[in-house]
Design a protein around this motif. Structure first.
Motif, PDB file in Angstrom:
ATOM      1  N   GLY A 125      36.820  48.727  46.632  1.00  9.28           N
ATOM      2  CA  GLY A 125      36.395  49.592  45.332  1.00  9.28           C
ATOM      3  C   GLY A 125      35.887  48.796  44.299  1.00  9.28           C
ATOM      4  O   GLY A 125      35.574  49.304  42.975  1.00  9.28           O
ATOM      5  N   ALA A 126      36.188  47.508  44.168  1.00  6.18           N
ATOM      6  CA  ALA A 126      35.724  46.657  43.142  1.00  6.18           C
ATOM      7  C   ALA A 126      34.182  46.212  43.419  1.00  6.18           C
ATOM      8  O   ALA A 126      33.709  45.640  43.933  1.00  6.18           O
ATOM      9  N   ASP A 128      32.551  45.393  40.167  1.00  5.09           N
ATOM     10  CA  ASP A 128      32.029  45.094  38.592  1.00  5.09           C
ATOM     11  C   ASP A 128      31.409  43.715  38.913  1.00  5.09           C
ATOM     12  O   ASP A 128      31.458  43.041  40.063  1.00  5.09           O
ATOM     13  N   THR A 131      33.466  40.534  40.242  1.00  6.65           N
ATOM     14  CA  THR A 131      33.928  40.573  41.532  1.00  6.65           C
ATOM     15  C   THR A 131      32.888  40.220  42.342  1.00  6.65           C
ATOM     16  O   THR A 131      32.796  39.565  43.261  1.00  6.65           O
ATOM     17  N   TRP A 244      38.031  48.530  24.684  1.00  8.92           N
ATOM     18  CA  TRP A 244      36.516  48.311  24.727  1.00  8.92           C
ATOM     19  C   TRP A 244      35.971  47.873  23.649  1.00  8.92           C
ATOM     20  O   TRP A 244      35.170  46.792  23.901  1.00  8.92           O
ATOM     21  N   ARG A 257      32.442  45.320  30.175  1.00  2.99           N
ATOM     22  CA  ARG A 257      32.570  46.398  31.139  1.00  2.99           C
ATOM     23  C   ARG A 257      33.538  46.047  32.600  1.00  2.99           C
ATOM     24  O   ARG A 257      34.080  47.022  32.932  1.00  2.99           O
ATOM     25  N   ALA A 258      33.346  44.755  33.088  1.00  3.25           N
ATOM     26  CA  ALA A 258      34.095  44.342  34.178  1.00  3.25           C
ATOM     27  C   ALA A 258      35.530  44.497  33.888  1.00  3.25           C
ATOM     28  O   ALA A 258      36.327  45.133  34.723  1.00  3.25           O
ATOM     29  N   LEU A 260      36.997  46.513  31.663  1.00  7.51           N
ATOM     30  CA  LEU A 260      37.338  47.936  31.603  1.00  7.51           C
ATOM     31  C   LEU A 260      37.432  48.360  32.863  1.00  7.51           C
ATOM     32  O   LEU A 260      38.472  49.107  33.361  1.00  7.51           O
ATOM     33  N   GLU A 261      36.649  48.032  33.934  1.00 10.29           N
ATOM     34  CA  GLU A 261      36.828  48.522  35.533  1.00 10.29           C
ATOM     35  C   GLU A 261      38.087  47.970  35.980  1.00 10.29           C
ATOM     36  O   GLU A 261      38.495  48.626  36.775  1.00 10.29           O
ATOM     37  N   SER A 262      38.237  46.624  35.796  1.00 11.34           N
ATOM     38  CA  SER A 262      39.423  46.172  36.399  1.00 11.34           C
ATOM     39  C   SER A 262      40.745  46.772  35.929  1.00 11.34           C
ATOM     40  O   SER A 262      41.630  47.037  36.692  1.00 11.34           O
ATOM     41  N   GLU A 264      40.997  50.053  34.891  1.00 13.86           N
ATOM     42  CA  GLU A 264      41.116  51.091  35.737  1.00 13.86           C
ATOM     43  C   GLU A 264      41.591  51.022  37.115  1.00 13.86           C
ATOM     44  O   GLU A 264      42.346  51.640  37.689  1.00 13.86           O
ATOM     45  N   ARG A 265      41.002  49.843  37.852  1.00 12.01           N
ATOM     46  CA  ARG A 265      41.437  49.700  39.201  1.00 12.01           C
ATOM     47  C   ARG A 265      42.982  49.496  39.066  1.00 12.01           C
ATOM     48  O   ARG A 265      43.614  49.818  40.191  1.00 12.01           O
TER      49      ARG A 265
END
Length: 301
Positions: A125-126, A128, A131, A244, A257-258, A260-262, A264-265
């Motif tokens: 699911g990663a 970004d 990753t 952010w 953004r990476a 932020l996505e990290s 969330e994961r």
């Protein structure tokens, strides 16, 4: 080239007749520690740096060699005659860095390359930019034609050092998603694994997942720091929008953004798993966050 640790430009760093190792990324969190481990084991270590004077001030050991990931000639000079390479790069917007170092290693006939990647590469699911960059770097290492080993650490416990100013000044730790857990790893354990893999046989073609002994959240880390420091600390939850803005003010947009996505994961539980890589390679259990905090308490005042 600048001699350190009692070694001249062509001598053995730390004495002894150990493996001849190049550490690319020697001034970073893990690279500096690996250099120390290797020098202590009697290896000849070339520590690559763009700024030898800054590396001296940071306490980087070994034989300091001026080199730039964007300068092919400097890399070829640094890798000439060496047996092993620890490859640590840090800019996801410059994938050519890994490519150039590996090309130089192949031309120099380096026997073994050890790449420090990230455990997120195993998370389907990663997607970004960080990753994806690490996945590409790993693929390059596997296809370069040299014996290789990949280290995949979870987040470093040393990320908590970002809290040091607010802990010293206000007794506060602030983080986004404070109850989400991460099986973060002590950089010292990553360094110990890297040093062992670089200097002992049997690690070719292996990927080692490196985590701490258990998952921990920022709220619990705050409680641990309070016990270690012997004073009250307060945790404050940072909102996503605030996080952010903070990241966007510090980093390029794809990197922010990476992060932020990290986060969330991590909130979804993707970083809670524990792996046995540290024990598998070193023969001992990984350090917990309390161990790391006690050794770094001076930074928090």
């Amino acid at each position: 080239m600048v001699g350190r640790g009692g070694a001249g430009g062509g001598g053995s760093a730390g004495g002894g007749g150990g493996v001849r190792v190049v550490v690319a990324g020697a001034s970073g969190t893990v690279g500096r520690l690996v250099v120390g481990e290797l020098v202590g084991a009697g290896c000849y270590v070339r520590a690559l740096t763009r700024d030898p004077r800054a590396a001296v001030r940071a306490g980087v050991g070994g034989v300091l060699v001026r080199a730039d990931f964007g300068d092919r000639a400097s890399l070829e000079r640094a890798l000439a005659g060496m047996e092993a390479l620890l490859l640590i790069t840090s800019d996801p917007l410059r994938p050519d860095h890994d490519e150039r170092v590996l090309e130089a290693a192949v031309r120099a006939g380096v026997g073994h390359v050890v790449k420090v990647s990230a455990l997120a590469v195993t998370d389907a699911g990663a997607g970004d930019v960080i990753t994806c960059w690490q996945r590409v770097c790993e693929q390059r290492v596997r296809e370069c034609g040299l014996a290789w080993t990949v280290l995949r650490p979870r987040a470093f416990m040393s990320k908590a050092l970002a809290w040091a100013p607010s802990v010293r000044e206000r007794g506060v730790v602030r983080a986004v998603y404070g109850s989400s857990v991460n099986a973060c790893v002590d950089p010292g354990d990553v360094a110990a694994v890297a040093a062992r893999v670089l200097t002992t046989p049997g690690h070719g073609g292996r990927c080692y997942e490196l985590t701490g002994p258990g998952p921990v959240c920022a709220r619990e880390q705050t409680r641990v720091l309070a016990r270690v420091l012997g004073r009250a600390l307060r945790f404050e939850e940072m909102g996503v929008e605030e996080a952010w803005r903070l990241w966007r003010g510090r980093y390029p947009e794809p990197y922010a953004r990476a992060l932020l996505e990290s986060a969330e994961r991590q909130r979804a539980g993707a970083k809670a798993g524990v792996s046995a890589g540290v024990r598998q390679v070193t023969g001992r259990a990984p350090a917990g966050f309390a161990d790391w905090a006690r050794r770094h308490a001076r930074f928090f005042g």
